[in-house]
Design an enzyme around this catalytic site. Sequence first.
Site, PDB file in Angstrom:
ATOM      1  N   LEU A  63     -34.410 -21.409  14.875  1.00 37.21           N
ATOM      2  CA  LEU A  63     -34.621 -21.261  13.428  1.00 37.21           C
ATOM      3  C   LEU A  63     -35.029 -22.581  12.781  1.00 37.21           C
ATOM      4  O   LEU A  63     -34.769 -22.808  11.599  1.00 37.21           O
ATOM      5  CB  LEU A  63     -33.332 -20.723  12.784  1.00 37.21           C
ATOM      6  CG  LEU A  63     -32.849 -19.378  13.342  1.00 37.21           C
ATOM      7  CD1 LEU A  63     -31.450 -19.064  12.854  1.00 37.21           C
ATOM      8  CD2 LEU A  63     -33.827 -18.260  12.961  1.00 37.21           C
ATOM      9  N   GLY A  74     -39.992 -27.104  20.179  1.00 36.17           N
ATOM     10  CA  GLY A  74     -39.469 -25.877  20.785  1.00 36.17           C
ATOM     11  C   GLY A  74     -39.376 -25.978  22.293  1.00 36.17           C
ATOM     12  O   GLY A  74     -38.442 -25.443  22.920  1.00 36.17           O
ATOM     13  N   ASP A  75     -40.335 -26.683  22.906  1.00 39.24           N
ATOM     14  CA  ASP A  75     -40.298 -26.868  24.356  1.00 39.24           C
ATOM     15  C   ASP A  75     -39.118 -27.748  24.754  1.00 39.24           C
ATOM     16  O   ASP A  75     -38.442 -27.488  25.759  1.00 39.24           O
ATOM     17  CB  ASP A  75     -41.603 -27.509  24.844  1.00 39.24           C
ATOM     18  CG  ASP A  75     -42.823 -26.669  24.503  1.00 39.24           C
ATOM     19  OD1 ASP A  75     -42.705 -25.429  24.509  1.00 39.24           O
ATOM     20  OD2 ASP A  75     -43.885 -27.245  24.233  1.00 39.24           O
ATOM     21  N   ALA A 113     -53.919 -31.118  28.432  1.00 30.67           N
ATOM     22  CA  ALA A 113     -54.154 -32.348  27.688  1.00 30.67           C
ATOM     23  C   ALA A 113     -54.252 -31.965  26.212  1.00 30.67           C
ATOM     24  O   ALA A 113     -55.062 -31.121  25.838  1.00 30.67           O
ATOM     25  CB  ALA A 113     -55.440 -33.012  28.155  1.00 30.67           C
ATOM     26  N   ASP A 114     -53.386 -32.555  25.385  1.00 27.96           N
ATOM     27  CA  ASP A 114     -53.418 -32.307  23.944  1.00 27.96           C
ATOM     28  C   ASP A 114     -54.372 -33.309  23.296  1.00 27.96           C
ATOM     29  O   ASP A 114     -54.150 -34.520  23.373  1.00 27.96           O
ATOM     30  CB  ASP A 114     -52.024 -32.494  23.334  1.00 27.96           C
ATOM     31  CG  ASP A 114     -51.068 -31.379  23.697  1.00 27.96           C
ATOM     32  OD1 ASP A 114     -51.517 -30.356  24.253  1.00 27.96           O
ATOM     33  OD2 ASP A 114     -49.852 -31.543  23.432  1.00 27.96           O
TER      34      ASP A 114
END
Length: 326
Positions: free
Chosen positions: A226, A258-259, A21-22
């Site tokens: 990048l 990124g995920d 949980a964020d």
Amino acid sequence: MHESDHDHDRYDLLVVGSANADLVIGVERRPAPGETVLGSDLAVHPGGKGGNQAVAAARLGARTALLARVGDDAHGRLLLDSQRAAGVDTAGVLVGGAPSGVALITVDPSGDNSIVVSPGANARLTPEDIRAAGPLFGAARVVSVQLEIPLETVAEVAGAMSPGTRLVLNPSPPAPLPDHVLAACDPLVVNEHEARYMLGESAGNTPQEWARALLAFGPRSVVITLGAAGALVADRRTGDAVPVPGIEVEAVDTTGAGDAFTAALAWRLGLGEELAEAAAFAVRVGAAAVTRQGAQASFPTAEELPTAEEVPTEGEVPPAEEVPAP
């Protein structure tokens, strides 16, 4: 509602990893040591690198399963609900053993974030859990794993791969990896920070140098992300390092981008695409994700992807004809 056994013949992608949980608070600037700053109202979002990747892939249309562990608590229910809403098969999600993992995130106006993670149940995803999930591995074209679960569990994943199944590994948060795990990576996916961590003092200055040095560690292929500049892919089989151009977008929140990139890359590799082609698709997915707030909430469907010519604003991808000519 149960799917028939026939539906379980094949997964495009099995994600083995974390679900958190964020807990997110916006700040004008991140606090210095000993300093208190005021922030926005608390927002609670489903996150964790594993959970993020599974949702990102499923939203793009991949048949996706998640192998993870959550707590028997409100955060765990939120995490399971989010996976199911995206269409992820959660039969492999284990419940209990510790509180659900939590990430405490502060985000500043530029979109940069600082994160503290309490692994909770993620730290209790064991090698035994991996061994018990053999049928999931047997049914997966590609397995994607990150390092928000114990390293011994990651090592077990590398050893559990069926012949013909491809392992995509993002060493985040970075940690030393055993040789047999590195040798199974196809590709190893790193950002600049993770590449420098793995290479240490010998890192060199260019992504091309990083890619060559990382390949020497034993992975079959390497992808270096990048950010706005796109990515670089390198394959041991061809010996080439190929740049993949970025897409110009207005970044709002980089959380989870990124995920989303890694999930998209893994799915396309499972469809049989070449590494550079899959990475070009993944760059578009990552670019779309940074134009919206949040992690999972920002992940695009296939219809929402920008082309190289388009510059999404305010979370909307405009039709091509509305974009002024360069």
